[in-house]
Design a protein around this motif. Structure first.
Motif, PDB file in Angstrom:
ATOM      1  N   GLU A  14      60.808 105.583  29.263  1.00  0.00           N
ATOM      2  CA  GLU A  14      60.774 107.002  29.841  1.00  0.00           C
ATOM      3  C   GLU A  14      60.003 107.956  28.835  1.00  0.00           C
ATOM      4  O   GLU A  14      59.798 109.335  29.192  1.00  0.00           O
ATOM      5  CB  GLU A  14      62.272 107.432  30.099  1.00  0.00           C
ATOM      6  CG  GLU A  14      63.237 107.733  28.825  1.00  0.00           C
ATOM      7  CD  GLU A  14      63.904 106.422  28.462  1.00  0.00           C
ATOM      8  OE1 GLU A  14      64.924 106.443  27.951  1.00  0.00           O
ATOM      9  OE2 GLU A  14      63.510 105.287  28.857  1.00  0.00           O
ATOM     10  N   SER A  15      60.023 107.760  27.545  1.00  0.00           N
ATOM     11  CA  SER A  15      59.353 108.460  26.593  1.00  0.00           C
ATOM     12  C   SER A  15      57.849 108.805  26.821  1.00  0.00           C
ATOM     13  O   SER A  15      57.212 109.871  26.410  1.00  0.00           O
ATOM     14  CB  SER A  15      59.509 108.354  25.429  1.00  0.00           C
ATOM     15  OG  SER A  15      58.551 107.013  24.841  1.00  0.00           O
ATOM     16  N   GLY A  16      57.158 107.973  27.547  1.00  0.00           N
ATOM     17  CA  GLY A  16      55.855 107.752  27.673  1.00  0.00           C
ATOM     18  C   GLY A  16      54.860 107.269  26.667  1.00  0.00           C
ATOM     19  O   GLY A  16      53.705 107.363  26.631  1.00  0.00           O
ATOM     20  N   GLU A  17      55.660 107.161  25.556  1.00  0.00           N
ATOM     21  CA  GLU A  17      54.788 106.511  24.233  1.00  0.00           C
ATOM     22  C   GLU A  17      54.778 105.058  24.375  1.00  0.00           C
ATOM     23  O   GLU A  17      55.640 104.513  24.628  1.00  0.00           O
ATOM     24  CB  GLU A  17      55.524 107.260  22.936  1.00  0.00           C
ATOM     25  CG  GLU A  17      55.328 108.496  22.712  1.00  0.00           C
ATOM     26  CD  GLU A  17      56.501 109.053  21.705  1.00  0.00           C
ATOM     27  OE1 GLU A  17      56.722 108.491  20.881  1.00  0.00           O
ATOM     28  OE2 GLU A  17      56.888 110.361  21.997  1.00  0.00           O
ATOM     29  N   ALA A  18      53.776 104.727  23.598  1.00  0.00           N
ATOM     30  CA  ALA A  18      53.471 103.319  23.296  1.00  0.00           C
ATOM     31  C   ALA A  18      54.561 102.548  22.488  1.00  0.00           C
ATOM     32  O   ALA A  18      55.082 103.246  21.538  1.00  0.00           O
ATOM     33  CB  ALA A  18      51.894 102.955  23.121  1.00  0.00           C
ATOM     34  N   ALA A  19      54.679 101.376  22.662  1.00  0.00           N
ATOM     35  CA  ALA A  19      55.504 100.524  21.705  1.00  0.00           C
ATOM     36  C   ALA A  19      54.805 100.526  20.356  1.00  0.00           C
ATOM     37  O   ALA A  19      53.808 100.649  20.166  1.00  0.00           O
ATOM     38  CB  ALA A  19      55.694  99.290  22.384  1.00  0.00           C
ATOM     39  N   LYS A 103      65.045  99.483  26.637  1.00  0.00           N
ATOM     40  CA  LYS A 103      64.732 100.107  25.346  1.00  0.00           C
ATOM     41  C   LYS A 103      64.823  99.309  24.251  1.00  0.00           C
ATOM     42  O   LYS A 103      65.850  98.436  24.041  1.00  0.00           O
ATOM     43  CB  LYS A 103      65.989 101.224  25.311  1.00  0.00           C
ATOM     44  CG  LYS A 103      65.774 102.167  24.052  1.00  0.00           C
ATOM     45  CD  LYS A 103      66.674 103.203  24.026  1.00  0.00           C
ATOM     46  CE  LYS A 103      66.642 104.164  23.084  1.00  0.00           C
ATOM     47  NZ  LYS A 103      65.983 104.273  21.925  1.00  0.00           N
ATOM     48  N   ASP A 104      63.775  99.242  23.296  1.00  0.00           N
ATOM     49  CA  ASP A 104      63.809  98.643  22.040  1.00  0.00           C
ATOM     50  C   ASP A 104      64.192  97.142  22.208  1.00  0.00           C
ATOM     51  O   ASP A 104      63.282  96.651  22.866  1.00  0.00           O
ATOM     52  CB  ASP A 104      64.877  99.374  21.139  1.00  0.00           C
ATOM     53  CG  ASP A 104      64.407 100.809  20.668  1.00  0.00           C
ATOM     54  OD1 ASP A 104      63.350 101.020  20.951  1.00  0.00           O
ATOM     55  OD2 ASP A 104      65.262 101.498  20.164  1.00  0.00           O
ATOM     56  N   LEU A 105      65.271  96.832  21.879  1.00  0.00           N
ATOM     57  CA  LEU A 105      65.494  95.360  21.918  1.00  0.00           C
ATOM     58  C   LEU A 105      66.334  94.895  23.069  1.00  0.00           C
ATOM     59  O   LEU A 105      66.853  93.610  23.243  1.00  0.00           O
ATOM     60  CB  LEU A 105      66.510  94.805  20.683  1.00  0.00           C
ATOM     61  CG  LEU A 105      65.558  95.217  19.332  1.00  0.00           C
ATOM     62  CD1 LEU A 105      66.394  94.708  18.067  1.00  0.00           C
ATOM     63  CD2 LEU A 105      64.391  94.222  19.114  1.00  0.00           C
ATOM     64  N   ILE A 106      66.763  95.989  24.050  1.00  0.00           N
ATOM     65  CA  ILE A 106      67.343  95.667  25.190  1.00  0.00           C
ATOM     66  C   ILE A 106      66.644  95.382  26.231  1.00  0.00           C
ATOM     67  O   ILE A 106      65.693  96.070  26.775  1.00  0.00           O
ATOM     68  CB  ILE A 106      68.514  96.739  25.513  1.00  0.00           C
ATOM     69  CG1 ILE A 106      69.224  97.300  24.245  1.00  0.00           C
ATOM     70  CG2 ILE A 106      69.329  96.759  26.734  1.00  0.00           C
ATOM     71  CD1 ILE A 106      69.945  98.560  24.467  1.00  0.00           C
ATOM     72  N   VAL A 107      66.716  94.077  27.105  1.00  0.00           N
ATOM     73  CA  VAL A 107      65.892  93.855  28.211  1.00  0.00           C
ATOM     74  C   VAL A 107      66.777  93.953  29.431  1.00  0.00           C
ATOM     75  O   VAL A 107      68.045  93.889  29.454  1.00  0.00           O
ATOM     76  CB  VAL A 107      65.291  92.456  28.076  1.00  0.00           C
ATOM     77  CG1 VAL A 107      64.268  92.257  26.981  1.00  0.00           C
ATOM     78  CG2 VAL A 107      66.382  91.414  27.940  1.00  0.00           C
ATOM     79  N   ASP A 108      66.007  93.973  30.542  1.00  0.00           N
ATOM     80  CA  ASP A 108      66.683  94.220  31.645  1.00  0.00           C
ATOM     81  C   ASP A 108      66.908  92.711  32.320  1.00  0.00           C
ATOM     82  O   ASP A 108      66.562  92.153  33.186  1.00  0.00           O
ATOM     83  CB  ASP A 108      65.680  94.910  32.823  1.00  0.00           C
ATOM     84  CG  ASP A 108      66.617  95.169  34.209  1.00  0.00           C
ATOM     85  OD1 ASP A 108      67.684  94.722  34.627  1.00  0.00           O
ATOM     86  OD2 ASP A 108      66.024  95.924  35.008  1.00  0.00           O
ATOM     87  N   MET A 109      68.155  92.305  32.093  1.00  0.00           N
ATOM     88  CA  MET A 109      68.960  90.998  32.426  1.00  0.00           C
ATOM     89  C   MET A 109      69.183  91.099  33.994  1.00  0.00           C
ATOM     90  O   MET A 109      68.886  89.872  34.514  1.00  0.00           O
ATOM     91  CB  MET A 109      70.122  90.790  31.825  1.00  0.00           C
ATOM     92  CG  MET A 109      70.039  90.745  30.055  1.00  0.00           C
ATOM     93  SD  MET A 109      69.535  89.329  29.664  1.00  0.00           S
ATOM     94  CE  MET A 109      70.780  87.951  29.624  1.00  0.00           C
TER      95      MET A 109
END
Lengths: 367, 303
Positions: A14-19, A103-109
């Motif tokens: 949601e930040s719009g910034e690249a990883a 977000k970061d290390l959290i994926v959409d299980m």
């Protein structure tokens, strides 16, 4: 206190910034886990690091991540070991693959793992009315499925499934291992329906490419690929399910090919996998394969005589092995997860000729 | 060194150049190949999927035949196919782990007078090169270093996973041997995303699109990393990466045209053999970049 560097992949959609990657210095003993390291960085340096975790003891399955490129539980990997594996001593931690990053290390299980899990009807479907009290099962009839029951739903196998990478609809290792948990359960009354469903699905059991990544990934020894092979074996041998994906035909064409020739004769295997040279299914397939066949002939990879006549034939000894094993009343399957490996210095006292009766038979609830 | 040699099926079927190249390269390293010509297919995982005991018995028979050669002076069993290595290691793991099971399998073999004794050493040619011959020795025998050749290693699956079954650990980093070998031959190692991934071959008859997408994607990744060619220890990977490459290119929607070499071919080139002697004319993707490179090196060498 030794110091370690964690390089964590940061991303907030949601930040719009690249990883990007952030490095964190942590000071913890080497026997502490990578998760402990992440939590120290979160506690002392940057509270916004996203990580999902709970038990910290490799039981809850929440903290699946990739460490130095390989999927694992963050709580299941010691810092010193992770540091040894890291190419330049920096421990790289990133989210699991094949699933969108929240977000970061959290994926959409939910989007991938749990959706696929629901796909295989992960509950018991018994036949008839339930008994007045509990279902009674012989303990030995459940031993076989303890391996799939060991799954903690962490998603490590899903993360690195190479079939799913190119075919996102593939049901995948975790869900198919779960499917075996019910196909192998004597209380379930819908074995054949389950198997037919999974065999006919173009993204089902015959979509697994045999890459062993899920076996390597699983922190609990579930060996999802081995469970998929059991589903295929039971679908084909016990239920004779001739699926539309050529899974059944390919298996049988291959086995017959070796029984006849001893060595694989590829020129027959291809058409036979589609039902034989003159099968309606085989004709269009062979026509589309024509450019490949012609190229192979043109380059001298194959000669027309070599393709039509196969000079190597199976010896009578090889044919006898096929006959002997196929004639057995039950299939034998040795599952090392269940029986374990012998200790080298403690040879079993069991006498050789008693062996047959001591073998663990493949549990086949339908026989 | 004398080895009980298991070439497998594909190296004598749709990838005959592999068996031919191995026969050319072996004498250069003083390897005597005693071919196990009575042995049968390893099953490539498909027979094990059909019936585990059948695969275990067929491979126990191959091991027993190899052990007869070992008794007659061969040092170990050698194969040239990752899929054979993986499938046979899986069967060996079960046979070695459980005496009653091994006895049961041996009972089937006894009609032929064969017995498998626990603990055979069965090594892929890649492992044998690194662990038995040694890369220093390989380096010493290089006639035409692969200078300026950018080689992408394609390991595939069966020879690197599962790591414990394949004996990969810190003292045997077998998942780096292709890297080390390319380097020893004077080439440049090109790392790319697909080097440990699956070529897709096992599902080519079941899900052709997914199968070809895998092959196409890995070859494409190697192109993006500017590799001149790939090298693989597995003839089944070679089928999907080379024979099917035009179809894989169509599946991923980009031109590919990447030469793929069998391991003994790359080795043979560095030992001074000519591409044609190594059967490279039999490849579907003409290894032009490799051949141009070798002629230019030959042309540039002092007379």
């Amino acid at each position: 206190m030794p110091e370690y560097t964690l390089r964590i992949r940061r991303y907030s959609p949601e930040s719009g910034e690249a990883a990007h990657w952030d490095d964190f210095e942590i000071d913890l003993d080497g026997h502490r886990s990578v998760l402990d390291g992440i939590l120290q960085a979160k506690d002392r340096q940057d509270g916004s690091i996203g990580i999902r975790c709970s038990c910290r003891a490799a039981i809850c399955g929440s903290c699946g991540v990739r460490i130095n490129g390989k999927p694992n539980l963050a709580c299941h990997m010691h810092l010193d070991k992770a540091c040894e594996d890291a190419p330049d001593g920096v421990i790289v931690v990133e989210p699991m693959g094949n699933m969108p990053v929240l977000k970061d290390l959290i994926v959409d299980m939910d989007a991938v793992h749990w959706k696929k899990m629901r796909r295989v009807t992960p509950w018991l479907l018994p036949d008839g009315d339930p008994p007045e009290r509990e279902y009674i099962v012989a303990p030995e009839s459940m031993i076989d499925i303890t391996q799939t029951m060991a799954c903690i739903q962490c998603g490590a196998c899903v993360s690195d499934c190479l079939s799913m990478e190119v075919d996102p609809l593939f049901i995948g290792p975790a869900a198919l291992a779960k499917a075996y948990r019910f196909v192998g359960d004597p209380r379930d009354g819908q074995h054949e329906e389950r198997l037919r469903d999974l065999a006919e699905d173009p993204h089902g059991i015959y979509d697994c490419t045999h890459c062993f990544n899920c076996i390597e990934a699983c922190p609990k020894g579930v060996a999802p690929m081995s469970q998929i092979m059991r589903l295929r074996r039971i679908a084909s041998a016990d239920h004779g399910i001739e699926d539309r994906n050529n899974g059944y035909r390919h298996e049988h064409a291959f086995v017959k090919n070796i029984e006849k020739n001893g060595l694989l004769h590829e020129a027959d295997l291809l058409p036979d996998s589609y039902g034989g040279k003159f099968h309606p299914r085989a004709v269009p397939e062979l026509v589309t394969s024509l450019p490949v066949i012609l190229r192979a002939l043109q380059r001298g990879k194959v000669t027309p005589a070599g393709a039509l006549l196969h000079k190597h034939k199976a010896s009578k000894e090889v044919k006898r092995i096929f006959r002997d094993v196929h004639d057995r009343e039950e299939r034998y399957e040795l599952n090392l997860y269940v029986v374990g490996e012998e200790e080298d210095d403690n040879p079993p006292s069991m006498h050789a000729d008693a062996a047959g009766s001591q073998l663990p038979a493949e549990r086949s609830p339908n026989q | 060194m004398k080895v009980a040699y298991w070439p497998g099926c594909v190296s004598r079927g749709f990838a005959p150049e592999l068996h031919g190249a191995m026969a050319r390269v072996a004498p250069l390293f003083d390897i005597e190949l005693v071919e196990l010509d009575r042995a049968a297919c390893c099953g490539a995982g498909v027979i094990a999927e059909h019936n585990q005991e059948l695969a275990d018995t067929l491979n126990a028979r191959t091991f027993a035949l190899a052990q007869q050669e070992i008794a007659k002076g061969a040092d170990l069993m050698m194969n040239i196919c990752s899929t054979c290595q993986g499938a046979q290691s899986e069967c060996q793991e079960r046979l070695d782990a459980n005496t009653p099971y091994r006895d049961h399998v041996n009972e089937t073999l006894s009609a032929e007078g064969l017995t498998y004794e626990k603990g055979i050493t069965n090594k892929h040619f890649l492992w044998l090169l690194v662990e038995e011959i040694g890369l220093d020795e390989v380096r010493r025998r290089v006639k035409r270093p692969l200078k300026d050749l950018r080689v992408g290693p394609f390991y595939g699956c069966y020879i690197v996973r599962p790591t414990d079954r394949l004996g990969i650990d810190r003292s045997h980093p077998r998942d780096t041997y292709l890297h080390q070998l390319i380097d020893a031959l004077g080439g440049t190692v090109v790392d790319y995303a697909g080097q440990y991934k699956c070529c897709g071959f096992p599902i080519i008859t079941m899900n052709k699109e997914a199968s070809l997408k895998q092959a196409g994607r890995h070859v494409g990744d190697a192109i993006d990393a500017e590799a001149d060619c790939l090298v693989t220890p597995c003839p089944l990977c070679h089928l999907n990466l080379d024979l099917q490459q035009p179809a894989a290119a169509a599946a991923v929607g980009r031109p590919l045209n990447m030469p793929v070499l069998h391991l003994p071919q790359l080795l043979g080139l560095a030992m001074g053999l000519e591409p044609k002697e190594l059967g490279m004319n039999k490849h579907v993707v003409k290894p032009s970049s490799v051949i141009d490179w070798s002629t230019s090196v030959v042309a540039g060498a002092p007379a």
